[in-house]
Design an enzyme around this catalytic site. Structure first.
Site, PDB file in Angstrom:
ATOM      1  N   GLU A  51      40.350  91.330   6.742  1.00  0.00           N
ATOM      2  CA  GLU A  51      40.272  91.192   7.747  1.00  0.00           C
ATOM      3  C   GLU A  51      38.866  90.536   7.289  1.00  0.00           C
ATOM      4  O   GLU A  51      38.321  90.707   6.273  1.00  0.00           O
ATOM      5  CB  GLU A  51      39.507  92.218   8.272  1.00  0.00           C
ATOM      6  CG  GLU A  51      40.661  93.198   9.618  1.00  0.00           C
ATOM      7  CD  GLU A  51      40.036  92.710  10.864  1.00  0.00           C
ATOM      8  OE1 GLU A  51      39.444  90.917  10.826  1.00  0.00           O
ATOM      9  OE2 GLU A  51      39.982  93.046  11.613  1.00  0.00           O
ATOM     10  N   ASP A  52      37.824  89.627   8.802  1.00  0.00           N
ATOM     11  CA  ASP A  52      36.834  89.185   8.165  1.00  0.00           C
ATOM     12  C   ASP A  52      35.658  89.950   8.173  1.00  0.00           C
ATOM     13  O   ASP A  52      34.709  89.722   7.347  1.00  0.00           O
ATOM     14  CB  ASP A  52      36.445  87.693   9.167  1.00  0.00           C
ATOM     15  CG  ASP A  52      37.034  88.182  10.535  1.00  0.00           C
ATOM     16  OD1 ASP A  52      37.404  89.376  11.001  1.00  0.00           O
ATOM     17  OD2 ASP A  52      36.858  87.426  11.570  1.00  0.00           O
TER      18      ASP A  52
ATOM     19  N   LYS B 263      30.768  96.326   8.407  1.00  0.00           N
ATOM     20  CA  LYS B 263      29.110  96.779   8.906  1.00  0.00           C
ATOM     21  C   LYS B 263      28.973  97.920   9.731  1.00  0.00           C
ATOM     22  O   LYS B 263      29.543  98.464  10.763  1.00  0.00           O
ATOM     23  CB  LYS B 263      28.938  95.846  10.037  1.00  0.00           C
ATOM     24  CG  LYS B 263      27.878  95.496  10.035  1.00  0.00           C
ATOM     25  CD  LYS B 263      27.445  93.476  10.696  1.00  0.00           C
ATOM     26  CE  LYS B 263      28.433  93.644  12.672  1.00  0.00           C
ATOM     27  NZ  LYS B 263      27.565  92.039  13.187  1.00  0.00           N
TER      28      LYS B 263
ATOM     29  N   ASP C 165      33.523  95.654  12.453  1.00  0.00           N
ATOM     30  CA  ASP C 165      32.152  95.531  12.742  1.00  0.00           C
ATOM     31  C   ASP C 165      32.063  97.525  13.957  1.00  0.00           C
ATOM     32  O   ASP C 165      32.157  98.773  13.024  1.00  0.00           O
ATOM     33  CB  ASP C 165      31.820  95.640  13.720  1.00  0.00           C
ATOM     34  CG  ASP C 165      30.057  95.061  14.477  1.00  0.00           C
ATOM     35  OD1 ASP C 165      29.473  96.008  14.017  1.00  0.00           O
ATOM     36  OD2 ASP C 165      30.695  94.524  15.672  1.00  0.00           O
TER      37      ASP C 165
ATOM     38  N   GLY D 275      35.181  98.443  14.558  1.00  0.00           N
ATOM     39  CA  GLY D 275      36.137  99.172  14.156  1.00  0.00           C
ATOM     40  C   GLY D 275      37.624  98.702  15.122  1.00  0.00           C
ATOM     41  O   GLY D 275      38.822  99.275  14.449  1.00  0.00           O
TER      42      GLY D 275
ATOM     43  N   THR E  35      38.865  96.258  16.720  1.00  0.00           N
ATOM     44  CA  THR E  35      39.924  95.743  16.436  1.00  0.00           C
ATOM     45  C   THR E  35      40.822  95.552  15.261  1.00  0.00           C
ATOM     46  O   THR E  35      42.487  95.772  15.323  1.00  0.00           O
ATOM     47  CB  THR E  35      39.081  94.250  16.306  1.00  0.00           C
ATOM     48  OG1 THR E  35      38.300  93.661  17.106  1.00  0.00           O
ATOM     49  CG2 THR E  35      39.969  92.714  16.308  1.00  0.00           C
TER      50      THR E  35
END
Ligand code: IMP
Length: 207
Positions: free
Chosen positions: A113-114, A145, A117, A119, A121
């Protein structure tokens, strides 16, 4: 690199036209490269003797996945998933329309994952992969994040934990811009959330 050299490197990075609208460099190209090598060394050790199927969600993961896989010393087939996100009644829903090309059943799978945030996705991607019955499933995120987390997710490998700022570059975009920056930069937190940001204009003060 000494702090002074790093500072001037950061200033130079922001001077490129593609960085117009980016306020500061959060993670330099050199730090990204170093940390990705460390992650790849750890992954190569953990998967030694086998293979690891890397599953990446498009488009944000392109730079990280391309750099990470080239540092792995184990076989690493890749599966890419398209992700559509919608805001429905104030909550975030995710659709992943494409199927995996190769089956994941009984294989060792690593979700790459990139950024994580809320979570939401990643949770949807974990559910999609689990439905394929892999032998093992782990998660590697370049950026974590945690301040806005809504869905419970466990990250096995993390590149950098970052504060709740909107970041761009190294694959991450704001409305399609900034993906090609070679560093991770911060878009002005005073105008975050990003819906309030303007698109980069030519002639900004970062010229
Ligand atoms: P989540 O579902 O809230 O965890 O968000 C994950 C996705 O939102 C990421 O894969 C990114 O595409 C996008 N995203 C979250 N935070 C940022 C950011 O700071 N910059 C750019 N994209 C972000």
């Amino acid at each position: 690199m000494c702090p002074r050299a790093e500072r001037s490197g950061r200033a130079r990075a922001l001077a490129v036209p593609a960085a117009q609208g980016v306020d500061r460099v959060l993670i330099t190209r050199a730090r990204l490269r170093r940390r990705i090598r460390e992650l790849a060394a750890q992954l190569s050790e953990d998967y030694a003797g086998g293979e690891v199927v890397c599953v990446g969600a498009l488009n944000g993961v392109i730079c990280f996945l391309a750099d990470l896989m080239r540092e792995l010393s184990v076989p690493a087939p890749v599966e890419l998933v398209h992700v559509d996100r919608f805001l429905e009644g104030g909550s975030h829903t995710v659709d992943m329309p494409n199927q995996f090309r190769e089956g994941l059943r009984g294989r060792d799978v690593l979700i790459v994952e990139d950024i994580v945030d809320t979570g939401v996705t990643l949770r949807a991607l974990v559910d999609k992969v689990r439905a394929e019955a892999p032998a093992t499933l782990k998660i590697c995120a370049l950026l974590d994040k945690p301040a806005h987390r809504q869905a419970e997710v466990h990250l096995d490998y993390v590149g950098f934990s970052i504060p709740p700022v909107f970041v761009v570059g190294y694959g991450l975009d704001y409305e399609g811009f900034y993906r090609n920056l070679p560093f991770v930069g911060v878009v002005d937190s005073a105008v975050w959330p990003p819906a309030l940001l303007e698109r980069p204009k030519s002639g900004s003060n970062l010229d």
